[in-house]
Design a protein around this motif. Structure first.
Motif, PDB file in Angstrom:
ATOM      1  N   HIS A  78      65.094 -23.143  72.939  1.00  0.00           N
ATOM      2  CA  HIS A  78      64.554 -24.404  73.443  1.00  0.00           C
ATOM      3  C   HIS A  78      65.304 -25.558  72.793  1.00  0.00           C
ATOM      4  N   GLN A  79      65.919 -26.404  73.624  1.00  0.00           N
ATOM      5  CA  GLN A  79      66.585 -27.588  73.092  1.00  0.00           C
ATOM      6  C   GLN A  79      65.539 -28.654  72.812  1.00  0.00           C
ATOM      7  N   GLN A  80      65.628 -29.257  71.642  1.00  0.00           N
ATOM      8  CA  GLN A  80      64.727 -30.351  71.298  1.00  0.00           C
ATOM      9  C   GLN A  80      65.226 -31.621  71.979  1.00  0.00           C
ATOM     10  N   ILE A  81      64.326 -32.310  72.637  1.00  0.00           N
ATOM     11  CA  ILE A  81      64.671 -33.535  73.348  1.00  0.00           C
ATOM     12  C   ILE A  81      64.568 -34.715  72.393  1.00  0.00           C
ATOM     13  N   GLU A  82      65.610 -35.531  72.355  1.00  0.00           N
ATOM     14  CA  GLU A  82      65.624 -36.717  71.502  1.00  0.00           C
ATOM     15  C   GLU A  82      65.230 -37.934  72.333  1.00  0.00           C
TER      16      GLU A  82
ATOM     17  N   LYS B 284      63.212 -18.928  69.332  1.00  0.00           N
ATOM     18  CA  LYS B 284      61.884 -18.322  69.167  1.00  0.00           C
ATOM     19  C   LYS B 284      61.878 -16.880  69.633  1.00  0.00           C
ATOM     20  N   ASN B 285      60.898 -16.125  69.128  1.00  0.00           N
ATOM     21  CA  ASN B 285      60.700 -14.758  69.595  1.00  0.00           C
ATOM     22  C   ASN B 285      59.809 -14.779  70.844  1.00  0.00           C
ATOM     23  N   THR B 286      59.488 -13.616  71.368  1.00  0.00           N
ATOM     24  CA  THR B 286      58.694 -13.547  72.604  1.00  0.00           C
ATOM     25  C   THR B 286      57.274 -14.081  72.426  1.00  0.00           C
ATOM     26  N   LEU B 287      56.794 -14.177  71.188  1.00  0.00           N
ATOM     27  CA  LEU B 287      55.462 -14.728  70.930  1.00  0.00           C
ATOM     28  C   LEU B 287      55.495 -16.247  70.788  1.00  0.00           C
ATOM     29  N   GLY B 288      56.682 -16.840  70.892  1.00  0.00           N
ATOM     30  CA  GLY B 288      56.813 -18.286  70.760  1.00  0.00           C
ATOM     31  C   GLY B 288      56.910 -18.763  69.326  1.00  0.00           C
ATOM     32  N   GLN B 289      57.100 -17.839  68.399  1.00  0.00           N
ATOM     33  CA  GLN B 289      57.235 -18.201  66.989  1.00  0.00           C
ATOM     34  C   GLN B 289      58.694 -18.511  66.681  1.00  0.00           C
ATOM     35  N   ARG B 290      58.925 -19.626  65.987  1.00  0.00           N
ATOM     36  CA  ARG B 290      60.294 -19.997  65.638  1.00  0.00           C
ATOM     37  C   ARG B 290      60.826 -19.046  64.582  1.00  0.00           C
ATOM     38  N   VAL B 291      61.984 -18.439  64.881  1.00  0.00           N
ATOM     39  CA  VAL B 291      62.619 -17.535  63.927  1.00  0.00           C
ATOM     40  C   VAL B 291      63.925 -18.127  63.390  1.00  0.00           C
ATOM     41  N   TYR B 292      64.550 -19.007  64.159  1.00  0.00           N
ATOM     42  CA  TYR B 292      65.779 -19.676  63.732  1.00  0.00           C
ATOM     43  C   TYR B 292      65.788 -21.103  64.244  1.00  0.00           C
ATOM     44  N   PHE B 293      66.656 -21.897  63.651  1.00  0.00           N
ATOM     45  CA  PHE B 293      66.857 -23.282  64.072  1.00  0.00           C
ATOM     46  C   PHE B 293      68.358 -23.505  64.145  1.00  0.00           C
ATOM     47  N   ALA B 294      68.820 -24.156  65.194  1.00  0.00           N
ATOM     48  CA  ALA B 294      70.257 -24.417  65.351  1.00  0.00           C
ATOM     49  C   ALA B 294      70.486 -25.911  65.497  1.00  0.00           C
ATOM     50  N   GLU B 295      71.534 -26.398  64.852  1.00  0.00           N
ATOM     51  CA  GLU B 295      71.868 -27.822  64.939  1.00  0.00           C
ATOM     52  C   GLU B 295      73.375 -27.986  65.104  1.00  0.00           C
ATOM     53  N   GLU B 296      73.725 -28.813  66.067  1.00  0.00           N
ATOM     54  CA  GLU B 296      75.128 -29.124  66.338  1.00  0.00           C
ATOM     55  C   GLU B 296      75.640 -30.113  65.297  1.00  0.00           C
ATOM     56  N   ASP B 297      76.853 -29.873  64.830  1.00  0.00           N
ATOM     57  CA  ASP B 297      77.489 -30.784  63.884  1.00  0.00           C
ATOM     58  C   ASP B 297      78.734 -31.348  64.566  1.00  0.00           C
ATOM     59  N   THR B 298      78.617 -32.570  65.097  1.00  0.00           N
ATOM     60  CA  THR B 298      79.726 -33.245  65.770  1.00  0.00           C
ATOM     61  C   THR B 298      79.712 -34.709  65.390  1.00  0.00           C
ATOM     62  N   ASP B 299      80.815 -35.381  65.683  1.00  0.00           N
ATOM     63  CA  ASP B 299      80.828 -36.821  65.440  1.00  0.00           C
ATOM     64  C   ASP B 299      80.472 -37.567  66.725  1.00  0.00           C
TER      65      ASP B 299
END
Length: 90
Positions: free
Chosen positions: A8-12, A29-44
């Motif tokens: 799920h992309q977080q909307i800013e 998230k897993n199939t239960l909707g629990q967050r297991v990881y977080f991803a963040e783009e690193d760009t200028d």
């Protein structure tokens, strides 16, 4: 064990109001909707707003404790089929 992930992309709000591209952030998230990881783009700022979807980036994926588990890097490359040796890669 994880048999499926949902991304799920977080909307800013700033991006919605101004159309100004911000760093993308994702909850993984897993199939239960629990967050297991977080991803963040690193760009200028310049790359995000001038290169659009062809921009180079580093995507850092962390677990719930903030420990980095995966890093993905995409260099700036051509997206033209006229130069197949320079196509996008991660």
């Amino acid at each position: 064990q994880i048999d499926q992930i949902l991304i799920h992309q977080q909307i800013e709000l700033l991006e919605i109001l101004t159309g100004f591209e911000t760093k993308n952030k994702y909850e993984i998230k897993n199939t239960l909707g629990q967050r297991v990881y977080f991803a963040e783009e690193d760009t200028d700022c310049c790359s995000r707003n001038c290169c659009g979807p062809s921009r180079p980036f580093t995507l850092r994926i962390t677990d719930n404790l903030g420990h980095e588990v995966v890093t993905l890097q995409r260099p700036l490359r051509c997206s033209s089929c006229c130069f197949p040796c320079c196509l996008q890669e991660v």
